[in-house]
Design an enzyme around this catalytic site. Structure first.
Site, PDB file in Angstrom:
ATOM      1  N   GLY A   1      18.167  83.174 -64.541  1.00 14.70           N
ATOM      2  CA  GLY A   1      18.637  81.829 -64.838  1.00 14.70           C
ATOM      3  C   GLY A   1      18.278  81.448 -66.259  1.00 14.70           C
ATOM      4  O   GLY A   1      18.009  82.311 -67.107  1.00 14.70           O
TER       5      GLY A   1
ATOM      6  N   HIS B   1      16.501  63.478 -55.462  1.00 14.85           N
ATOM      7  CA  HIS B   1      17.503  62.893 -56.356  1.00 14.85           C
ATOM      8  C   HIS B   1      18.164  61.736 -55.618  1.00 14.85           C
ATOM      9  O   HIS B   1      18.567  61.874 -54.460  1.00 14.85           O
ATOM     10  CB  HIS B   1      18.552  63.939 -56.730  1.00 14.85           C
ATOM     11  CG  HIS B   1      19.390  63.571 -57.907  1.00 14.85           C
ATOM     12  ND1 HIS B   1      20.312  62.553 -57.863  1.00 14.85           N
ATOM     13  CD2 HIS B   1      19.447  64.081 -59.174  1.00 14.85           C
ATOM     14  CE1 HIS B   1      20.908  62.454 -59.043  1.00 14.85           C
ATOM     15  NE2 HIS B   1      20.391  63.360 -59.854  1.00 14.85           N
TER      16      HIS B   1
ATOM     17  N   ARG C   1      13.899  58.702 -61.258  1.00 16.71           N
ATOM     18  CA  ARG C   1      14.470  59.079 -59.968  1.00 16.71           C
ATOM     19  C   ARG C   1      13.597  58.709 -58.779  1.00 16.71           C
ATOM     20  O   ARG C   1      14.104  58.320 -57.726  1.00 16.71           O
ATOM     21  CB  ARG C   1      14.755  60.584 -59.964  1.00 16.71           C
ATOM     22  CG  ARG C   1      15.885  60.965 -60.899  1.00 16.71           C
ATOM     23  CD  ARG C   1      16.052  62.461 -61.011  1.00 16.71           C
ATOM     24  NE  ARG C   1      17.197  62.780 -61.851  1.00 16.71           N
ATOM     25  CZ  ARG C   1      17.552  64.012 -62.196  1.00 16.71           C
ATOM     26  NH1 ARG C   1      16.836  65.044 -61.737  1.00 16.71           N
ATOM     27  NH2 ARG C   1      18.599  64.226 -62.965  1.00 16.71           N
TER      28      ARG C   1
ATOM     29  N   GLU D   1      11.442  76.431 -63.005  1.00 17.46           N
ATOM     30  CA  GLU D   1      11.046  75.699 -61.805  1.00 17.46           C
ATOM     31  C   GLU D   1      10.001  76.436 -60.985  1.00 17.46           C
ATOM     32  O   GLU D   1       9.320  75.825 -60.162  1.00 17.46           O
ATOM     33  CB  GLU D   1      12.279  75.391 -60.949  1.00 17.46           C
ATOM     34  CG  GLU D   1      12.059  74.314 -59.921  1.00 17.46           C
ATOM     35  CD  GLU D   1      13.324  73.914 -59.174  1.00 17.46           C
ATOM     36  OE1 GLU D   1      13.227  73.096 -58.248  1.00 17.46           O
ATOM     37  OE2 GLU D   1      14.416  74.422 -59.527  1.00 17.46           O
TER      38      GLU D   1
ATOM     39  N   SER E   1      14.902  69.380 -67.139  1.00 14.90           N
ATOM     40  CA  SER E   1      14.794  70.644 -66.407  1.00 14.90           C
ATOM     41  C   SER E   1      15.343  71.805 -67.229  1.00 14.90           C
ATOM     42  O   SER E   1      14.682  72.842 -67.387  1.00 14.90           O
ATOM     43  CB  SER E   1      15.509  70.558 -65.061  1.00 14.90           C
ATOM     44  OG  SER E   1      16.867  70.226 -65.217  1.00 14.90           O
TER      45      SER E   1
END
Length: 542
Positions: free
Chosen positions: A10, A233, A282, A366, A381
């Site tokens: 990723g 979220h 959030r 993460e 992020s």
């Protein structure tokens, strides 16, 4: 010299690989799926940096302060400082590499407002920033693959970290196609294996990210930190057993949250938080929504006040997803939303340089506990993955020995039968995982309390006792080997949530409301002698 092995392709993994290649250090990139299929592609809203291209008085110091505040002062100050001050260079590098970011009429990188921030600071590519980022990184990496500096092995899954005398020596991998176990020696190992979505099952992210790597290393004694900090979220919608994200970019472009009262719309965030309204952090919005949901009142996200041309050009992905999956036109109808598990602030404990407590082992993205404290700002992020990957690569290069390791694991480790020795057939892993999912979903919601957490811990232990000495004849080897570790990881999360007797950021205890200064510390979990030890440690740099 052996290559640096990177688990995960990723944003964090590719960032690390490219940075190593830039310095002529060879690396081996391991991933079950091609980069085009990994979770980083799912990021929609943008990437934060104080670029100041929209005529604002923005600066990295303000980005730093707002990141630290949103995380409720639980993050490492030095790490947050480095992240936010390095952010402008990260975004400019991506733009120079050809990332298709939105630009202003003057030709500057466009920025949109995002939650918890008082300036427009989020660079974006419509509502598909993650896809554009991953395309850019994959294209850049391909050039280094051509000259051998990056080797990619797709279709391989992590089985075991090989270590000797406190040093990571390499990894054992399983071929998803053949089931063969192979050993990849390493001059350093960077873990960029993502979060723990599959542990809960209904998260917005890919359930292929089960947390298996994290769980395996925890079982081997590696410390984990702040596991109780699970971000919900505020704008997700239920879809086929899991939650679909409605990006924060909708609120950044003018979307409004409301509930219906007496036949009229009540914009609850704007009334209670007039300064930032729908762009509060959030954790705050998720808690406010939850108060309505407990009363049986449905919150809605309203896009109808956003100019049509803005929605079409900047939020096209949202319009398409709502049409395809919800049979709903958000230009004409409100979107029913509720909070959903989205991001794991906790993970493998690393220092400010992304080193773990094991020599030559690093973690980023993460998978690591870094930057976000008790609550992550949207847009941080992708930034954290990019910056963290590069930082981990820098540390790996600093620690290179320059000598090829002569260590090699026992040949018996390459035999599949060895890994299931002493276990009997009879386990149904999908069913057991689903049962674990449901237990964690119930106890680790937006609001938590000691009674429910303690009961969940007992239930997980009972499920674990029924499962650990069995294997699933239909499951691949790595799933059989690593699934039992999921129970230990689940118990560690519950221990962390039980031990933190306060409400801070994403962790809300109804029996312990409010923040307490004595808990402004890192929750540390270690598995030792078949027991989980949970302690509070000073935040690095405090």
């Amino acid at each position: 010299m052996d290559k640096v092995v990177i688990i995960g392709s990723g944003a964090a993994g590719l960032s690390a690989a490219i940075h190593l290649a830039e310095e002529n250090v060879p690396c081996l990139l391991i991933s079950e799926m091609p980069s085009a299929r990994v979770q980083s592609n799912m990021a929609e809203g943008g990437i934060n940096a104080a670029l100041n291209t929209m005529g604002q008085d923005d600066r990295p110091e303000l980005h730093e302060a707002e990141t630290y505040k949103a995380g409720r002062f639980l993050a490492c100050k030095e790490a947050v400082h480095r992240l936010t001050h390095g952010a402008p260079d990260i975004v400019r590098i991506l733009y120079d590499w050809g990332m298709a970011l939105n630009i202003t009429e003057e030709g500057n990188i466009a920025l949109r407002p995002f939650g918890g921030q008082t300036r427009k600071r989020t660079a974006f590519a419509s509502a598909s920033t993650g896809k554009q980022l991953m395309y850019t990184l994959a294209t850049k990496a391909r050039a280094y693959e051509a000259d051998g500096r990056i080797e990619t092995r797709t279709g391989y899954r992590f089985l075991h970290l090989v270590e000797n005398n406190g040093r990571a020596m390499g990894v054992l991998l399983v071929s998803a196609r053949t089931g063969q176990i192979v050993y990849a020696p390493a001059s350093g190992v960077i873990l960029a294996s993502g979060g723990m979505n599959g542990l809960f099952g209904n998260a917005t992210g890919s359930v292929l990210n089960k947390g298996n790597v994290t769980a395996s290393l925890f079982s081997a004694g590696l410390p984990l930190a702040n596991l109780e900090m699970i971000q919900y979220h505020p704008t997700t919608t239920r879809l086929h057993g899991k939650n679909m994200l409605i990006t924060e970019a909708v609120r950044g472009e003018g979307g409004r949250l409301y509930v219906e009262q007496n036949g009229e719309r009540f914009y609850f965030m704007e009334v209670k938080y007039p300064e930032l309204g729908n762009l509060m952090p959030r954790d705050v919005i998720a808690r406010e929504e939850w108060q309505w949901i407990k009363q049986g009142i449905q919150p809605y996200l309203d896009m109808r006040d956003i100019p049509r041309e803005v929605s079409i050009h900047k939020l096209a992905g949202v319009l398409e997803a709502c049409h395809d999956f919800l049979s709903l036109d958000p230009l004409q109808q409100p979107i029913p939303v509720s909070p959903g598990i989205h991001y794991f602030m906790g993970g493998i404990y690393v220092d400010v340089n992304h080193r773990t407590c094991l020599r030559n082992l690093f973690a980023a993205g993460e998978a690591a506990c870094q930057y976000h404290g008790a609550n992550r700002l949207g847009g941080n992020s992708l930034l954290g993955a990019m910056f963290g990957g590069r930082t981990a690569a820098d540390s790996a290069m600093e620690d290179l020995s320059g000598k090829t390791a002569d260590f090699r694991p026992s040949e018996s480790w390459l035999q599949p039968s060895v890994w299931l020795k002493g276990r009997k057939a009879g386990l149904n892993i999908p069913a057991a995982r689903n049962a674990l999912n449901l237990l964690l979903q119930k106890a680790l919601g937006i609001e938590r309390n000691e009674k429910d957490l303690a009961q969940c811990l007992r239930d997980v232990q009972e499920l674990e006792a029924r499962s650990v000495m069995q294997y699933d004849e239909q499951a691949p080897l790595d799933e059989n080997v690593l699934f039992p570790d999921s129970f230990r990881l689940a118990r560690a999360i519950l221990h962390s949530a039980l031990t933190r007797r306060e409400s801070r950021g994403a962790h809300t205890r109804t029996d312990y409301p409010g923040e307490r200064e004595e808990y402004r510390k890192t929750t540390m979990c270690v598995f030792h002698q078949n027991e989980i030890r949970t302690t509070f440690e000073p935040i690095e740099g405090d």
